[in-house]
Design a protein around this motif. Structure first.
Motif, PDB file in Angstrom:
ATOM      1  N   LYS A   1      38.379  25.837  15.669  1.00 20.67           N
ATOM      2  CA  LYS A   1      39.175  24.619  16.612  1.00 20.67           C
ATOM      3  C   LYS A   1      38.514  24.872  18.096  1.00 20.67           C
ATOM      4  CE  LYS A   1      43.539  24.484  14.009  1.00 20.67           C
ATOM      5  NZ  LYS A   1      44.753  24.145  14.207  1.00 20.67           N
ATOM      6  N   ALA A   2      39.153  23.786  18.789  1.00 20.90           N
ATOM      7  CA  ALA A   2      38.497  24.114  20.108  1.00 20.90           C
ATOM      8  C   ALA A   2      39.694  24.985  20.730  1.00 20.90           C
ATOM      9  CB  ALA A   2      38.752  22.758  20.830  1.00 20.90           C
ATOM     10  N   ARG A   3      38.786  25.956  21.887  1.00 17.55           N
ATOM     11  CA  ARG A   3      39.710  27.118  22.064  1.00 17.55           C
ATOM     12  C   ARG A   3      40.160  26.947  23.473  1.00 17.55           C
ATOM     13  NH1 ARG A   3      38.024  32.310  19.342  1.00 17.55           N
ATOM     14  NH2 ARG A   3      39.992  32.112  19.197  1.00 17.55           N
ATOM     15  N   PHE A   4      41.522  26.939  23.810  1.00 20.65           N
ATOM     16  CA  PHE A   4      42.012  27.454  25.081  1.00 20.65           C
ATOM     17  C   PHE A   4      41.918  28.881  25.456  1.00 20.65           C
ATOM     18  CE2 PHE A   4      44.898  23.367  24.380  1.00 20.65           C
ATOM     19  CZ  PHE A   4      44.576  23.116  25.709  1.00 20.65           C
ATOM     20  N   THR A   5      41.431  28.807  26.589  1.00 17.14           N
ATOM     21  CA  THR A   5      40.978  30.490  27.067  1.00 17.14           C
ATOM     22  C   THR A   5      41.600  30.960  28.341  1.00 17.14           C
ATOM     23  OG1 THR A   5      39.087  29.731  28.258  1.00 17.14           O
ATOM     24  CG2 THR A   5      38.878  30.507  26.007  1.00 17.14           C
ATOM     25  N   VAL A   6      42.440  31.933  28.567  1.00 16.36           N
ATOM     26  CA  VAL A   6      42.833  32.441  29.699  1.00 16.36           C
ATOM     27  C   VAL A   6      41.937  32.885  30.759  1.00 16.36           C
ATOM     28  CG1 VAL A   6      44.713  34.135  30.607  1.00 16.36           C
ATOM     29  CG2 VAL A   6      45.021  33.101  28.311  1.00 16.36           C
ATOM     30  N   ASN A   7      41.790  32.315  31.823  1.00 14.58           N
ATOM     31  CA  ASN A   7      40.796  32.972  32.775  1.00 14.58           C
ATOM     32  C   ASN A   7      41.378  33.142  34.169  1.00 14.58           C
ATOM     33  OD1 ASN A   7      38.409  31.801  31.074  1.00 14.58           O
ATOM     34  ND2 ASN A   7      39.448  29.795  31.009  1.00 14.58           N
ATOM     35  N   PRO A   8      42.026  34.150  34.529  1.00 15.07           N
ATOM     36  CA  PRO A   8      42.477  34.598  35.481  1.00 15.07           C
ATOM     37  C   PRO A   8      41.873  34.162  36.843  1.00 15.07           C
ATOM     38  CG  PRO A   8      42.649  36.452  34.069  1.00 15.07           C
ATOM     39  CD  PRO A   8      41.746  35.565  33.410  1.00 15.07           C
ATOM     40  N   PRO A   9      42.286  33.493  37.878  1.00 18.16           N
ATOM     41  CA  PRO A   9      41.462  33.102  38.879  1.00 18.16           C
ATOM     42  C   PRO A   9      40.868  34.424  39.615  1.00 18.16           C
ATOM     43  CG  PRO A   9      43.542  31.983  38.935  1.00 18.16           C
ATOM     44  CD  PRO A   9      43.660  32.914  37.727  1.00 18.16           C
ATOM     45  N   THR A  10      39.598  34.108  40.007  1.00 21.41           N
ATOM     46  CA  THR A  10      39.120  35.111  40.685  1.00 21.41           C
ATOM     47  C   THR A  10      38.268  34.422  41.916  1.00 21.41           C
ATOM     48  OG1 THR A  10      36.897  35.389  39.580  1.00 21.41           O
ATOM     49  CG2 THR A  10      38.759  36.941  38.865  1.00 21.41           C
ATOM     50  N   ALA A  11      37.744  35.209  42.778  1.00 22.59           N
ATOM     51  CA  ALA A  11      36.920  34.637  43.915  1.00 22.59           C
ATOM     52  C   ALA A  11      36.342  35.740  44.653  1.00 22.59           C
ATOM     53  CB  ALA A  11      37.729  33.640  44.995  1.00 22.59           C
ATOM     54  N   VAL A  12      35.162  35.603  44.965  1.00 28.19           N
ATOM     55  CA  VAL A  12      34.245  36.630  45.790  1.00 28.19           C
ATOM     56  C   VAL A  12      35.225  37.012  47.113  1.00 28.19           C
ATOM     57  CG1 VAL A  12      32.090  37.290  46.948  1.00 28.19           C
ATOM     58  CG2 VAL A  12      32.051  36.086  44.764  1.00 28.19           C
ATOM     59  N   GLU A  13      35.333  38.343  47.286  1.00 24.35           N
ATOM     60  CA  GLU A  13      36.087  38.712  48.537  1.00 24.35           C
ATOM     61  C   GLU A  13      34.857  39.094  49.506  1.00 24.35           C
ATOM     62  OE1 GLU A  13      38.167  42.326  48.340  1.00 24.35           O
ATOM     63  OE2 GLU A  13      39.327  41.650  46.296  1.00 24.35           O
ATOM     64  N   VAL A  14      35.300  38.318  50.616  1.00 24.26           N
ATOM     65  CA  VAL A  14      34.297  38.310  51.923  1.00 24.26           C
ATOM     66  C   VAL A  14      34.852  39.280  53.087  1.00 24.26           C
ATOM     67  CG1 VAL A  14      32.867  37.075  53.367  1.00 24.26           C
ATOM     68  CG2 VAL A  14      33.521  36.040  51.238  1.00 24.26           C
ATOM     69  N   PRO A  15      34.143  40.404  53.388  1.00 25.04           N
ATOM     70  CA  PRO A  15      34.579  41.275  54.307  1.00 25.04           C
ATOM     71  C   PRO A  15      34.741  40.667  55.607  1.00 25.04           C
ATOM     72  CG  PRO A  15      32.876  42.416  53.034  1.00 25.04           C
ATOM     73  CD  PRO A  15      32.828  40.859  52.677  1.00 25.04           C
ATOM     74  N   ALA A  16      35.568  41.202  56.495  1.00 20.42           N
ATOM     75  CA  ALA A  16      35.588  40.461  57.711  1.00 20.42           C
ATOM     76  C   ALA A  16      34.512  40.243  58.656  1.00 20.42           C
ATOM     77  CB  ALA A  16      36.806  41.274  58.714  1.00 20.42           C
ATOM     78  N   GLY A  17      33.894  39.408  59.094  1.00 21.90           N
ATOM     79  CA  GLY A  17      32.862  39.147  59.836  1.00 21.90           C
ATOM     80  C   GLY A  17      31.617  38.638  59.147  1.00 21.90           C
ATOM     81  N   HIS A  18      31.859  38.568  57.737  1.00 23.03           N
ATOM     82  CA  HIS A  18      30.906  38.090  56.940  1.00 23.03           C
ATOM     83  C   HIS A  18      31.261  36.625  56.435  1.00 23.03           C
ATOM     84  CE1 HIS A  18      30.310  42.350  56.977  1.00 23.03           C
ATOM     85  NE2 HIS A  18      29.220  41.976  55.921  1.00 23.03           N
ATOM     86  N   LEU A  19      30.214  35.947  55.867  1.00 18.75           N
ATOM     87  CA  LEU A  19      30.404  34.766  55.268  1.00 18.75           C
ATOM     88  C   LEU A  19      29.674  34.445  53.892  1.00 18.75           C
ATOM     89  CD1 LEU A  19      28.499  32.849  58.015  1.00 18.75           C
ATOM     90  CD2 LEU A  19      31.021  32.781  57.684  1.00 18.75           C
ATOM     91  N   LEU A  20      30.252  33.363  53.101  1.00 16.45           N
ATOM     92  CA  LEU A  20      29.721  33.136  51.745  1.00 16.45           C
ATOM     93  C   LEU A  20      28.831  31.972  51.760  1.00 16.45           C
ATOM     94  CD1 LEU A  20      30.470  34.581  49.050  1.00 16.45           C
ATOM     95  CD2 LEU A  20      32.272  32.836  48.567  1.00 16.45           C
TER      96      LEU A  20
END
Ligand code: SF4
Length: 800
Positions: A641-660
């Motif tokens: 079957k086509a599969r729904f998947t659970v994907n908890p949201p994440t994002a790269v943490e950027v320390p203060a003074g830094h950029l992505l």
């Protein structure tokens, strides 16, 4: 061979992956419209400069035509034969053809005059701009110059080194996405006949994340959308992490067709690209002299790496709408009959925290809910994406979440609906179909065994990143590359270049000189091959090859120009020649070399979907490969079957003074090939060492436009530095930055890869800016000398 008269001239205005002189790029801000007359004049100017007027006309009019050759650049799909125009190409396709079909040549005299050490100081643009390679070349151990070698001796030398390996897994066979189906099939056959599955390819670095996510959730590792789905049927088209105006320009024509039919188009991308704006179709009076067509209805300036949060938010918003008006939003019948895993996802979405979604995506709840409203109204939706989505640590989860989004409303397996990963190189998808993969399933290997009568190895081989690790660690003796520019395409440039130098023998099949040929093993071969534009004459007559586009259409490609040198061999002839040298004629290498129809017969027996291959390859426009989810809502997943998947949201943490930081390509560029120093659509002129920054970030860092900064990436194993970038004010989201690839590959740690797919995470690099007094580095040192990994200074950790 006559040498290109310009080949000994000093390098032109610096471009490419290094800078011969400090650059002084100027910026006029992003453009809001694309193509038009300017696109035509650029195509003509470039083509005539490289090919001359007659050759330009001859080449360009054969490009993407039924009896002509396939564009060697991106993998965009051709219209059906009856809808093709006389000029069926874009500005970047014209540049790619001109670059290949140039009249300039680099023969043995060039290599006699230029030691490797000198060539290594040249930038990538200069190297390729010298012209086409004309003869096989050999770099003997300890030699300073490449020198001519006969084909016979080159085959014998390579075979001898391969035969002498204590273990076939000490060889790596890399493939670039330009390789034809026939050459790719033969190449994987050669590697497996030798006894290794070490078949890394450029797909490991681009859409591996798409393949991993789609194979798991819908049972096929490629997109399931046709060109007609976009142009004729889709009500809503969402473009995420993709810059179609530069990377797939003929897609703009398809989007215009959809738009004029009434489709809505939404773009989500950290940079507002020109291709999202007004399209001036050069094939129409309205486009050339009129107002053009505004393509997108909404633009979402999503934060870099915020796409997972965006789609999680969209799914939550769709669920909220369904809860408010039961039975009106979700396709319950589709979910019940064809899918599993919905309930777990619904529970996870209901628990989402909108504030976290907003922070991670950089978008407001309202912006996301407006898109959900568009999706709820749309009868059918396509989601397109490219490397802006695939080269992040959480890329596979992001694409799985997109599949969830499509499944919620039954947007797979009906007209105008589905996932559409847009492939970047003309046959990168076909190469994978042909078996270029380090972990082909047993069913494929069984068929290969039955067809050829030998048992292929079953242990999984090395992908691109793992190949670099193995070379770095001294576990590889022979590196063989069928096309491409490996050291410029891969991350952690200094590590990769050192890894190449660790090999006993490096062999490159190529049309033009590039940096990878100068970062050689202790011994090296440079084997010149025919280009896509050139006639391929073999003992069995003139040959054609086939390719598969991003929509899974397989069709023929016939070169129309005379070969650039009488000493060039086709990729097929090179692989077959080596196969014969290694194994005698055990598998019929010579017959396959003489007549590619013999290879296609083998493909027909080994690769699913290729029945009556020869006959269908010869029909105008080719044929479409079957894809279960598209054709019959058949899903070959673990559960059927086509599969729904659970994907908890994440994002790269950027320390203060830094950029992505995200890496991007300019409009004067195709993958690692840099055609010139400008990026017209982003308003950048005269140089590539720029970093695009938000106005407020400029202010916070006490910078002014034009200031020179070093980009310093931080990773647990230390710091990496790319010096000498000019700050440019640009509408990127707050906290984000953008700079060109491959100049910034040096900042991407080899170990920073996507979960599951192992794709380099080149689109989300944590950096800090340091003011720099250094001018841009000399020549190609941009890739080598820029690397200042400081392992004594542990960096802040970028956590997920
Ligand atoms: S859209 Fe892609 S395939 Fe088509 S001509 Fe342009 S570069 Fe070539």
């Amino acid at each position: 061979m006559s040498e290109n008269p310009t080949s000994t001239a000093p390098p032109p205005q610096p471009t490419g992956d290094g800078a011969a002189r400090p650059e002084e790029p100027t910026s006029s801000g992003p453009k809001t419209s694309s193509v038009g007359l300017h696109g035509i004049t650029e195509s003509a100017r470039y083509s005539v400069a490289e090919m001359g007027p007659r050759r330009s006309l001859h080449a360009l009019l054969a490009m993407n035509q039924v009896d002509g050759f396939d564009c060697p650049s991106c993998a965009w799909a051709d219209p059906s034969p009856e809808h093709r125009k006389t000029a069926e190409f874009c500005e970047n396709g014209a540049k790619a053809v001109a670059w290949e079909a140039t009249r300039k040549r680099v023969g043995p005299e060039f290599f006699a005059a230029h030691p490797i050490a000198e060539l290594r100081r040249r930038d990538g643009h200069w190297l390729e701009a010298q012209g086409r390679l004309t003869e096989p070349l050999h770099l003997a151990p300890g030699a300073t110059h490449y020198a001519p070698i006969s084909w016979k001796a080159a085959f014998a030398l390579t075979a001898e080194r391969l035969r002498a390996l204590p273990d076939p897994d000490r060889a790596v066979f890399y493939t670039s996405g330009r390789t034809s189906n026939e050459a790719a099939f033969l190449y994987q056959l050669l590697a497996r006949r030798l006894g290794t599955n070490n078949l890394p390819d450029c797909s490991n670095m681009c859409h591996e994340s798409s393949g991993a996510a789609l194979a798991e959730t819908i049972g096929v590792g490629k997109g399931v959308v046709t060109l007609a789905d976009l142009t004729d049927h889709a009500d809503l088209i969402i473009i995420v992490g993709q810059n179609p105006g530069t990377c797939h320009p003929r897609m703009l024509t398809a989007l215009e067709q959809a738009k004029r039919r009434g489709a809505r188009i939404i773009a989500a991308n950290p940079l507002p690209e020109a291709g999202f704006g007004r399209f001036h179709n050069p094939q129409s009076a309205r486009g050339l002299a009129g107002p053009g067509t505004q393509l997108t209805d909404r633009y979402l300036p999503v934060r870099i790496n915020g796409d997972l949060a965006l789609f999680a938010g969209l799914n939550r918003a769709l669920l909220d709408r369904e809860d408010a008006h039961p039975g009106t939003v979700l396709d319950h019948d589709f979910i019940r009959r064809y899918c599993d895993g919905f309930e777990a996802c619904a529970t996870a979405w209901r628990a989402l925290d909108w504030q976290r979604i907003e922070t991670m995506s950089g978008l407001s709840r309202r912006q996301i809910e407006e898109v959900a409203a568009d999706a709820a109204r749309a009868g059918s939706t396509v989601v397109c994406w490219a490397m802006g989505l695939t080269q992040h640590r959480n890329a596979v989860a992001t694409i799985r979440e997109i599949v969830d989004f499509l499944l919620l409303r039954g947007n797979i397996g009906r007209p105008g609906a589905g996932p559409a990963p847009i492939r970047g190189h003309s046959n990168v998808q076909g190469d994978r179909t042909m078996g270029i993969w380090e972990k082909m399933p047993d069913a494929f290997l069984d068929r290969l065994r039955d067809e050829f009568g030998f048992d292929p190895p079953r242990d999984h081989g090395l992908d691109t990143v793992d190949s670099i690790r193995a070379m770095r660690d001294g576990r590889i003796d022979v590196f063989f590359a069928l096309g491409g520019n490996f050291v410029a395409a891969t991350p952690d440039t200094g590590v990769t270049e050192a890894a190449m130098a660790n090999c006993a023998l490096t062999v490159h099949v190529a049309t033009k000189l590039n940096r990878s040929h100068l970062c050689h093993g202790r011994e090296a071969l440079l084997l010149p091959c025919l280009g896509r534009t050139e006639r391929d004459q073999q003992a069995g007559g003139e040959q054609f090859v086939t390719v598969e586009d991003t929509m899974a259409m397989v069709h023929a490609s016939r070169g129309r120009l005379l070969p650039g040198s009488p000493h060039l061999l086709s990729e097929v002839a090179i692989i077959a020649g080596l196969g014969y040298e290694l194994f005698g004629d055990d598998l019929g290498w010579r017959t396959m070399r003489d007549d590619y129809a013999v290879i296609r017969r083998h493909i027909e027996h080994v690769v699913p979907g290729f029945h009556a291959f020869e006959q269908r390859a010869r029909q105008p426009g080719g044929f479409m490969l079957p894809r279960g989810p598209h054709d019959s809502r058949t899903f070959h997943t673990a559960t059927g079957k086509a599969r729904f998947t659970v994907n908890p949201p994440t994002a790269v943490e950027v320390p203060a003074g830094h950029l992505l930081l995200t890496t991007v390509r300019s409009h004067d560029q195709f993958n690692t090939t840099v055609y010139g120093p400008d990026d017209r659509y982003r308003g950048i002129k005269g140089g590539r060492r720029v970093v695009l920054l938000n106005q407020e970030d400029l202010h916070d860092h006490r910078l002014h436009e034009g200031d020179l900064v070093d980009l310093v990436s931080v990773h647990p194993d230390g710091e990496r530095r790319a010096p000498g970038f000019r700050a440019v004010r640009y509408p990127v989201p707050r906290g984000c930055a953008a700079a060109y690839y491959p100049e910034t590959n040096v900042l991407v740690p080899l170990d920073s890869t996507a979960e599951t797919s192992n794709t380099p995470a080149s689109k989300s690099i944590v950096i800090r800016l340091e003011s720099s007094s250094a001018p841009a580095p000399e020549g190609a040192a941009a890739s080598e000398g820029d690397l200042q990994a400081d392992h004594r200074a542990p960096a802040p950790t970028a956590r997920q």
